[in-house]
Design a protein around this motif. Structure first.
Motif, PDB file in Angstrom:
ATOM      1  N   VAL A  70       0.829  -1.208   0.000  1.00 41.29           N
ATOM      2  CA  VAL A  70       0.000   0.000   0.000  1.00 41.29           C
ATOM      3  C   VAL A  70       0.864   1.259   0.000  1.00 41.29           C
ATOM      4  CG1 VAL A  70      -1.561   1.373   1.441  1.00 41.29           C
ATOM      5  CG2 VAL A  70      -2.089  -1.016   0.962  1.00 41.29           C
ATOM      6  N   LEU A  71       1.903   1.279   0.803  1.00 43.66           N
ATOM      7  CA  LEU A  71       2.768   2.456   0.864  1.00 43.66           C
ATOM      8  C   LEU A  71       3.532   2.652  -0.445  1.00 43.66           C
ATOM      9  CD1 LEU A  71       4.166   2.185   4.489  1.00 43.66           C
ATOM     10  CD2 LEU A  71       2.322   3.649   3.650  1.00 43.66           C
ATOM     11  N   THR A  72       3.889   1.554  -1.097  1.00 45.57           N
ATOM     12  CA  THR A  72       4.533   1.648  -2.412  1.00 45.57           C
ATOM     13  C   THR A  72       3.577   2.247  -3.430  1.00 45.57           C
ATOM     14  OG1 THR A  72       5.981  -0.244  -1.946  1.00 45.57           O
ATOM     15  CG2 THR A  72       5.636   0.327  -4.259  1.00 45.57           C
ATOM     16  N   LEU A  73       2.307   1.835  -3.387  1.00 43.58           N
ATOM     17  CA  LEU A  73       1.300   2.395  -4.280  1.00 43.58           C
ATOM     18  C   LEU A  73       1.091   3.886  -3.991  1.00 43.58           C
ATOM     19  CD1 LEU A  73      -1.316  -0.505  -4.229  1.00 43.58           C
ATOM     20  CD2 LEU A  73      -0.104   0.318  -6.257  1.00 43.58           C
ATOM     21  N   CYS A  74       1.053   4.257  -2.718  1.00 49.67           N
ATOM     22  CA  CYS A  74       0.881   5.670  -2.362  1.00 49.67           C
ATOM     23  C   CYS A  74       2.028   6.504  -2.937  1.00 49.67           C
ATOM     24  CB  CYS A  74       0.832   5.834  -0.851  1.00 49.67           C
ATOM     25  SG  CYS A  74      -0.701   5.262  -0.080  1.00 49.67           S
ATOM     26  N   ALA A  75       3.248   5.995  -2.817  1.00 50.19           N
ATOM     27  CA  ALA A  75       4.407   6.715  -3.346  1.00 50.19           C
ATOM     28  C   ALA A  75       4.310   6.851  -4.858  1.00 50.19           C
ATOM     29  CB  ALA A  75       5.691   6.001  -2.947  1.00 50.19           C
ATOM     30  N   TYR A  76       3.811   5.804  -5.526  1.00 53.86           N
ATOM     31  CA  TYR A  76       3.675   5.847  -6.987  1.00 53.86           C
ATOM     32  C   TYR A  76       2.689   6.939  -7.402  1.00 53.86           C
ATOM     33  CZ  TYR A  76       2.076   4.572 -11.650  1.00 53.86           C
ATOM     34  OH  TYR A  76       1.710   4.623 -12.980  1.00 53.86           O
ATOM     35  N   TYR A  77       1.527   6.986  -6.761  1.00 44.45           N
ATOM     36  CA  TYR A  77       0.515   7.973  -7.157  1.00 44.45           C
ATOM     37  C   TYR A  77       0.907   9.391  -6.722  1.00 44.45           C
ATOM     38  CZ  TYR A  77      -2.322   4.165  -8.804  1.00 44.45           C
ATOM     39  OH  TYR A  77      -2.763   3.081  -9.511  1.00 44.45           O
ATOM     40  N   GLU A  78       1.672   9.512  -5.650  1.00 41.31           N
ATOM     41  CA  GLU A  78       2.172  10.824  -5.270  1.00 41.31           C
ATOM     42  C   GLU A  78       3.112  11.355  -6.354  1.00 41.31           C
ATOM     43  OE1 GLU A  78       4.430  13.163  -1.604  1.00 41.31           O
ATOM     44  OE2 GLU A  78       3.827  11.066  -1.375  1.00 41.31           O
ATOM     45  N   ASP A  79       3.997  10.497  -6.829  1.00 48.60           N
ATOM     46  CA  ASP A  79       4.916  10.902  -7.892  1.00 48.60           C
ATOM     47  C   ASP A  79       4.152  11.201  -9.181  1.00 48.60           C
ATOM     48  OD1 ASP A  79       7.747  11.089  -8.986  1.00 48.60           O
ATOM     49  OD2 ASP A  79       6.959   9.495 -10.256  1.00 48.60           O
ATOM     50  N   LEU A  80       3.189  10.347  -9.520  1.00 48.59           N
ATOM     51  CA  LEU A  80       2.429  10.505 -10.755  1.00 48.59           C
ATOM     52  C   LEU A  80       1.662  11.826 -10.776  1.00 48.59           C
ATOM     53  CD1 LEU A  80       1.650   8.940 -13.400  1.00 48.59           C
ATOM     54  CD2 LEU A  80      -0.370   8.126 -12.148  1.00 48.59           C
ATOM     55  N   SER A  81       1.178  12.249  -9.606  1.00 53.85           N
ATOM     56  CA  SER A  81       0.355  13.463  -9.524  1.00 53.85           C
ATOM     57  C   SER A  81       1.144  14.707  -9.141  1.00 53.85           C
ATOM     58  CB  SER A  81      -0.771  13.255  -8.508  1.00 53.85           C
ATOM     59  OG  SER A  81      -0.243  13.116  -7.197  1.00 53.85           O
ATOM     60  N   GLY A  82       2.448  14.593  -9.069  1.00 54.78           N
ATOM     61  CA  GLY A  82       3.259  15.746  -8.689  1.00 54.78           C
ATOM     62  C   GLY A  82       3.059  16.194  -7.255  1.00 54.78           C
ATOM     63  N   GLY A  83       2.639  15.263  -6.397  1.00 56.45           N
ATOM     64  CA  GLY A  83       2.458  15.562  -4.982  1.00 56.45           C
ATOM     65  C   GLY A  83       1.051  15.916  -4.568  1.00 56.45           C
ATOM     66  N   ALA A  84       0.126  16.050  -5.515  1.00 63.65           N
ATOM     67  CA  ALA A  84      -1.261  16.375  -5.149  1.00 63.65           C
ATOM     68  C   ALA A  84      -1.894  15.242  -4.354  1.00 63.65           C
ATOM     69  CB  ALA A  84      -2.079  16.680  -6.397  1.00 63.65           C
ATOM     70  N   PHE A  85      -1.585  14.004  -4.738  1.00 60.24           N
ATOM     71  CA  PHE A  85      -2.008  12.831  -3.976  1.00 60.24           C
ATOM     72  C   PHE A  85      -0.910  12.545  -2.955  1.00 60.24           C
ATOM     73  CE2 PHE A  85      -2.023   8.420  -2.904  1.00 60.24           C
ATOM     74  CZ  PHE A  85      -3.337   8.001  -2.967  1.00 60.24           C
ATOM     75  N   SER A  86      -1.275  12.426  -1.687  1.00 66.76           N
ATOM     76  CA  SER A  86      -0.270  12.145  -0.671  1.00 66.76           C
ATOM     77  C   SER A  86      -0.883  11.431   0.517  1.00 66.76           C
ATOM     78  CB  SER A  86       0.395  13.444  -0.199  1.00 66.76           C
ATOM     79  OG  SER A  86       1.366  13.171   0.793  1.00 66.76           O
ATOM     80  N   ALA A  87      -0.144  10.452   1.037  1.00 68.73           N
ATOM     81  CA  ALA A  87      -0.577   9.759   2.257  1.00 68.73           C
ATOM     82  C   ALA A  87      -0.072  10.462   3.505  1.00 68.73           C
ATOM     83  CB  ALA A  87      -0.070   8.312   2.239  1.00 68.73           C
ATOM     84  N   ARG A  88       0.779  11.468   3.325  1.00 68.93           N
ATOM     85  CA  ARG A  88       1.309  12.224   4.466  1.00 68.93           C
ATOM     86  C   ARG A  88       1.085  13.708   4.211  1.00 68.93           C
ATOM     87  NH1 ARG A  88       4.214   9.467   8.191  1.00 68.93           N
ATOM     88  NH2 ARG A  88       4.987   7.388   7.657  1.00 68.93           N
ATOM     89  N   LEU A  89      -0.068  14.180   4.592  1.00 72.57           N
ATOM     90  CA  LEU A  89      -0.423  15.574   4.379  1.00 72.57           C
ATOM     91  C   LEU A  89       0.181  16.460   5.464  1.00 72.57           C
ATOM     92  CD1 LEU A  89      -4.100  14.803   3.499  1.00 72.57           C
ATOM     93  CD2 LEU A  89      -2.475  15.862   1.932  1.00 72.57           C
ATOM     94  N   PRO A  90       0.463  17.707   5.130  1.00 69.66           N
ATOM     95  CA  PRO A  90       1.060  18.615   6.123  1.00 69.66           C
ATOM     96  C   PRO A  90       0.228  18.700   7.401  1.00 69.66           C
ATOM     97  CG  PRO A  90       1.104  19.599   3.927  1.00 69.66           C
ATOM     98  CD  PRO A  90       0.283  18.355   3.821  1.00 69.66           C
ATOM     99  N   GLY A  91       0.893  18.501   8.536  1.00 70.24           N
ATOM    100  CA  GLY A  91       0.222  18.619   9.822  1.00 70.24           C
ATOM    101  C   GLY A  91      -0.682  17.463  10.188  1.00 70.24           C
ATOM    102  N   ARG A  92      -0.632  16.394   9.427  1.00 71.88           N
ATOM    103  CA  ARG A  92      -1.504  15.239   9.699  1.00 71.88           C
ATOM    104  C   ARG A  92      -0.676  13.969   9.762  1.00 71.88           C
ATOM    105  NH1 ARG A  92      -7.313  15.820   7.857  1.00 71.88           N
ATOM    106  NH2 ARG A  92      -7.659  18.064   7.689  1.00 71.88           N
ATOM    107  N   GLY A  93      -1.277  12.932  10.360  1.00 75.26           N
ATOM    108  CA  GLY A  93      -0.590  11.659  10.451  1.00 75.26           C
ATOM    109  C   GLY A  93      -0.699  10.878   9.148  1.00 75.26           C
ATOM    110  N   LEU A  94      -0.056   9.724   9.129  1.00 79.04           N
ATOM    111  CA  LEU A  94      -0.085   8.848   7.964  1.00 79.04           C
ATOM    112  C   LEU A  94      -1.517   8.403   7.683  1.00 79.04           C
ATOM    113  CD1 LEU A  94       1.363   7.046   5.837  1.00 79.04           C
ATOM    114  CD2 LEU A  94       1.570   5.310   7.645  1.00 79.04           C
ATOM    115  N   ASP A  95      -1.967   8.600   6.442  1.00 84.07           N
ATOM    116  CA  ASP A  95      -3.320   8.212   6.043  1.00 84.07           C
ATOM    117  C   ASP A  95      -3.297   7.728   4.587  1.00 84.07           C
ATOM    118  OD1 ASP A  95      -5.951   7.849   5.478  1.00 84.07           O
ATOM    119  OD2 ASP A  95      -6.602   9.883   5.985  1.00 84.07           O
TER     120      ASP A  95
END
Length: 245
Positions: A70-95
């Protein structure tokens, strides 16, 4: 024929299975998997694996294979979207919820397929996996909720052997945040993605919504996907050839 509904991951998950035969065991296994994922991956349960990782327990090297995927997939989509998709949002825990639901429901559908099911529709709060046809020559009909009218649909899509996912603000308010800013995404009312599997469709829908109006062209550029987007000006953007029922 089997119909089954359970409340899991905070939403109703329903199964319409048209195959003949006894699939009770496979259905029970599929839904048990969803409940297990909810317990292990919820960012709202202090004892979940996600929350324990966020607290630094266990060490990253001791992750379960599922969470590592799951974390590998999150990293993939974060990269694909230029950071718009993220499992670690500013000021928030891992989601990792932006990946988990689609991934989990697709894996549940894979379990049904492995048990021999070939004609079913698995619907998790409007995010849908279909296999085969409910009747010969007729596709599954997937209604897309109108983004401003809860009693209406804005389109009905035809689906065979695929997945449909929608990201919008109508159920949980402005819950989709832009990972680049940490602020609620703006510019779009709903994003629906049609893809080969729900893991991909769900993550792309979330990422496109997070991108705002830039997500329209971004989503349309993704290979092997269909797009139906309603922007904040009530304009509809639809891929050519998107199968309507």
């Amino acid at each position: 024929m089997t119909t089954h509904v359970e409340h899991v991951m905070g939403l109703p998950v329903s199964l319409d299975l048209r195959d003949e035969g006894d699939f009770a065991g496979a259905v029970a296994e599929a839904f048990a998997w969803l409940h297990d994922v909810d317990a292990r991956f919820s960012p709202f349960r202090a004892d979940s694996e996600v929350c324990r990782l966020d607290r630094g327990e266990p060490a990253a090297g001791d992750l379960s294979a599922d969470l590592d995927e799951v974390l590998t997939l999150c990293a993939y989509y974060e990269d694909l979207s230029g950071g718009a998709f993220s499992a670690r949002l500013p000021g928030r825990g891992l989601d990792p919820s932006g990946v988990v639901k689609g991934w989990a429901v697709q894996r549940a559908a894979d379990r049904l397929h492995a048990a021999g099911a070939r004609r079913f529709c698995l619907n998790a709060g409007g995010d849908v996996v279909t296999e085969g046809e409910p009747e010969p020559g007729r596709p599954w009909r997937v209604g897309i909720r109108h983004p401003e009218r809860p009693d209406a649909v804005c389109a009905v899509l035809a689906s065979r052997d695929g997945a449909v996912a929608t990201s919008a603000a109508y159920e949980r308010g402005a819950h989709v945040l832009d990972g680049r800013t940490g602020l609620p995404a703006t510019g779009l009312l709903s994003v629906t993605i049609v893809a080969e599997d729900l893991t991909h469709a769900d993550a792309l829908a979330t990422a496109a919504f997070a991108l705002g109006t830039d997500g329209i062209a971004w989503a349309a550029a993704q290979p092997r996907c269909g797009v139906l987007i309603v922007d904040s000006q009530r304009r509809v953007h639809r891929s050519p050839g998107l199968a309507l029922a």
